[in-house]
Design a protein around this motif. Structure first.
Motif, PDB file in Angstrom:
ATOM      1  N   GLU A 113     -60.098-175.735  17.568  1.00  0.00           N
ATOM      2  CA  GLU A 113     -61.254-175.671  16.677  1.00  0.00           C
ATOM      3  C   GLU A 113     -60.794-176.000  15.266  1.00  0.00           C
ATOM      4  N   ILE A 114     -61.650-176.723  14.545  1.00  0.00           N
ATOM      5  CA  ILE A 114     -61.347-177.051  13.158  1.00  0.00           C
ATOM      6  C   ILE A 114     -62.551-176.704  12.297  1.00  0.00           C
ATOM      7  N   TRP A 115     -62.277-175.950  11.234  1.00  0.00           N
ATOM      8  CA  TRP A 115     -63.309-175.616  10.253  1.00  0.00           C
ATOM      9  C   TRP A 115     -63.241-176.676   9.169  1.00  0.00           C
ATOM     10  N   ILE A 116     -64.365-177.355   8.950  1.00  0.00           N
ATOM     11  CA  ILE A 116     -64.371-178.449   7.981  1.00  0.00           C
ATOM     12  C   ILE A 116     -65.579-178.412   7.058  1.00  0.00           C
ATOM     13  N   ASN A 117     -65.399-179.111   5.959  1.00  0.00           N
ATOM     14  CA  ASN A 117     -66.479-179.549   5.084  1.00  0.00           C
ATOM     15  C   ASN A 117     -66.462-181.069   5.260  1.00  0.00           C
ATOM     16  N   PRO A 118     -67.501-181.669   5.843  1.00  0.00           N
ATOM     17  CA  PRO A 118     -67.457-183.096   6.153  1.00  0.00           C
ATOM     18  C   PRO A 118     -67.222-184.011   4.951  1.00  0.00           C
ATOM     19  N   SER A 119     -67.529-183.540   3.746  1.00  0.00           N
ATOM     20  CA  SER A 119     -67.315-184.386   2.571  1.00  0.00           C
ATOM     21  C   SER A 119     -65.901-184.281   2.002  1.00  0.00           C
TER      22      SER A 119
ATOM     23  N   ALA B 245     -56.945-187.735  12.485  1.00  0.00           N
ATOM     24  CA  ALA B 245     -55.663-187.528  13.176  1.00  0.00           C
ATOM     25  C   ALA B 245     -55.887-186.934  14.570  1.00  0.00           C
ATOM     26  N   LEU B 246     -56.809-185.982  14.679  1.00  0.00           N
ATOM     27  CA  LEU B 246     -57.119-185.395  15.986  1.00  0.00           C
ATOM     28  C   LEU B 246     -57.708-186.448  16.922  1.00  0.00           C
ATOM     29  N   ASP B 247     -58.608-187.273  16.398  1.00  0.00           N
ATOM     30  CA  ASP B 247     -59.200-188.346  17.212  1.00  0.00           C
ATOM     31  C   ASP B 247     -58.133-189.324  17.687  1.00  0.00           C
ATOM     32  N   GLU B 248     -57.258-189.729  16.759  1.00  0.00           N
ATOM     33  CA  GLU B 248     -56.197-190.686  17.107  1.00  0.00           C
ATOM     34  C   GLU B 248     -55.219-190.104  18.124  1.00  0.00           C
TER      35      GLU B 248
ATOM     36  N   GLY C 293     -56.126-188.133  20.452  1.00  0.00           N
ATOM     37  CA  GLY C 293     -56.861-187.928  21.694  1.00  0.00           C
ATOM     38  C   GLY C 293     -57.049-186.472  22.058  1.00  0.00           C
ATOM     39  N   VAL C 294     -57.036-185.617  21.060  1.00  0.00           N
ATOM     40  CA  VAL C 294     -57.151-184.177  21.273  1.00  0.00           C
ATOM     41  C   VAL C 294     -58.628-183.775  21.312  1.00  0.00           C
ATOM     42  N   ALA C 295     -58.973-182.938  22.270  1.00  0.00           N
ATOM     43  CA  ALA C 295     -60.324-182.386  22.318  1.00  0.00           C
ATOM     44  C   ALA C 295     -60.410-181.234  21.325  1.00  0.00           C
ATOM     45  N   TYR C 296     -61.472-181.215  20.557  1.00  0.00           N
ATOM     46  CA  TYR C 296     -61.634-180.160  19.561  1.00  0.00           C
ATOM     47  C   TYR C 296     -63.101-179.904  19.283  1.00  0.00           C
ATOM     48  N   THR C 297     -63.356-178.736  18.739  1.00  0.00           N
ATOM     49  CA  THR C 297     -64.697-178.338  18.326  1.00  0.00           C
ATOM     50  C   THR C 297     -64.713-178.291  16.810  1.00  0.00           C
ATOM     51  N   VAL C 298     -65.744-178.865  16.226  1.00  0.00           N
ATOM     52  CA  VAL C 298     -65.898-178.850  14.774  1.00  0.00           C
ATOM     53  C   VAL C 298     -66.816-177.705  14.379  1.00  0.00           C
ATOM     54  N   ARG C 299     -66.380-176.964  13.404  1.00  0.00           N
ATOM     55  CA  ARG C 299     -67.238-175.947  12.792  1.00  0.00           C
ATOM     56  C   ARG C 299     -67.445-176.331  11.341  1.00  0.00           C
TER      57      ARG C 299
ATOM     58  N   ILE D 123     -53.740-173.915   7.818  1.00  0.00           N
ATOM     59  CA  ILE D 123     -54.536-174.707   6.894  1.00  0.00           C
ATOM     60  C   ILE D 123     -53.879-176.080   6.909  1.00  0.00           C
ATOM     61  N   ALA D 124     -54.586-177.038   7.499  1.00  0.00           N
ATOM     62  CA  ALA D 124     -53.988-178.345   7.805  1.00  0.00           C
ATOM     63  C   ALA D 124     -54.324-179.376   6.738  1.00  0.00           C
ATOM     64  N   ARG D 125     -53.819-179.172   5.543  1.00  0.00           N
ATOM     65  CA  ARG D 125     -54.123-180.063   4.426  1.00  0.00           C
ATOM     66  C   ARG D 125     -53.134-181.223   4.280  1.00  0.00           C
ATOM     67  N   ASP D 126     -52.063-181.212   5.050  1.00  0.00           N
ATOM     68  CA  ASP D 126     -51.063-182.263   4.892  1.00  0.00           C
ATOM     69  C   ASP D 126     -50.662-182.814   6.266  1.00  0.00           C
ATOM     70  N   PRO D 127     -50.174-184.046   6.296  1.00  0.00           N
ATOM     71  CA  PRO D 127     -49.807-184.671   7.571  1.00  0.00           C
ATOM     72  C   PRO D 127     -48.733-183.904   8.350  1.00  0.00           C
ATOM     73  N   GLU D 128     -47.818-183.259   7.643  1.00  0.00           N
ATOM     74  CA  GLU D 128     -46.750-182.517   8.318  1.00  0.00           C
ATOM     75  C   GLU D 128     -47.305-181.342   9.117  1.00  0.00           C
ATOM     76  N   THR D 129     -48.248-180.625   8.532  1.00  0.00           N
ATOM     77  CA  THR D 129     -48.849-179.491   9.235  1.00  0.00           C
ATOM     78  C   THR D 129     -49.649-179.974  10.430  1.00  0.00           C
ATOM     79  N   LEU D 130     -50.387-181.057  10.252  1.00  0.00           N
ATOM     80  CA  LEU D 130     -51.147-181.633  11.375  1.00  0.00           C
ATOM     81  C   LEU D 130     -50.217-182.046  12.495  1.00  0.00           C
ATOM     82  N   ALA D 131     -49.139-182.715  12.156  1.00  0.00           N
ATOM     83  CA  ALA D 131     -48.183-183.165  13.158  1.00  0.00           C
ATOM     84  C   ALA D 131     -47.586-181.985  13.921  1.00  0.00           C
TER      85      ALA D 131
END
Length: 117
Positions: free
Chosen positions: A2-8, A18-21, A23-29, A104-112
């Motif tokens: 699950e990812i909590w986002i502000n779309p803007s 990054a999640l789409d690329e 191929g990870v399934a996720y829920t957007v909140r 809190i996934a604000r940077d590419p390293e944390t996402l990776a």
């Protein structure tokens, strides 16, 4: 996942891309439209091992709601209330993996790291 986002938010857009690329399934909140409850926010803070003031965007105009509050356990409930009343104050994006790992996934390293790369 699950990812909590502000779309803007550009960091949120980068995280979902990054999640789409990957191929990870996720829920957007969209937490601005669907703010967390106090219990949900406390659960996220526990997984992050952080206090509410650590995930507060103090540069937001709405931060004046918390500017006077001490950053201590006595005022924790006040901080939680401010965050759920003004969800724009919550740092983003917050990503929780299926095993409960949260960051809190604000940077590419944390996402990776969260994607196991």
């Amino acid at each position: 996942m699950e990812i909590w986002i502000n779309p803007s938010c550009s960091k949120c857009q980068a995280a979902t891309t990054a999640l789409d690329e990957a191929g990870v399934a996720y829920t957007v909140r969209r937490y601005l439209d669907d703010p967390p409850t106090a219990a949900e926010l406390e659960a996220v803070l526990t997984r992050l091992n952080l206090a509410p003031w650590h995930i507060t965007r103090l540069s937001e105009p709405a931060a004046k709601a918390v500017a006077h509050l001490p950053m201590d356990d006595f005022h924790r409930a006040d901080w939680i209330e401010a965050l759920i009343t003004n969800p724009i104050l919550i740092q983003r994006p917050i990503l929780t993996t299926d095993d409960g790992t949260t960051a809190i996934a604000r940077d590419p390293e944390t996402l990776a790291r969260l994607l196991g790369e």
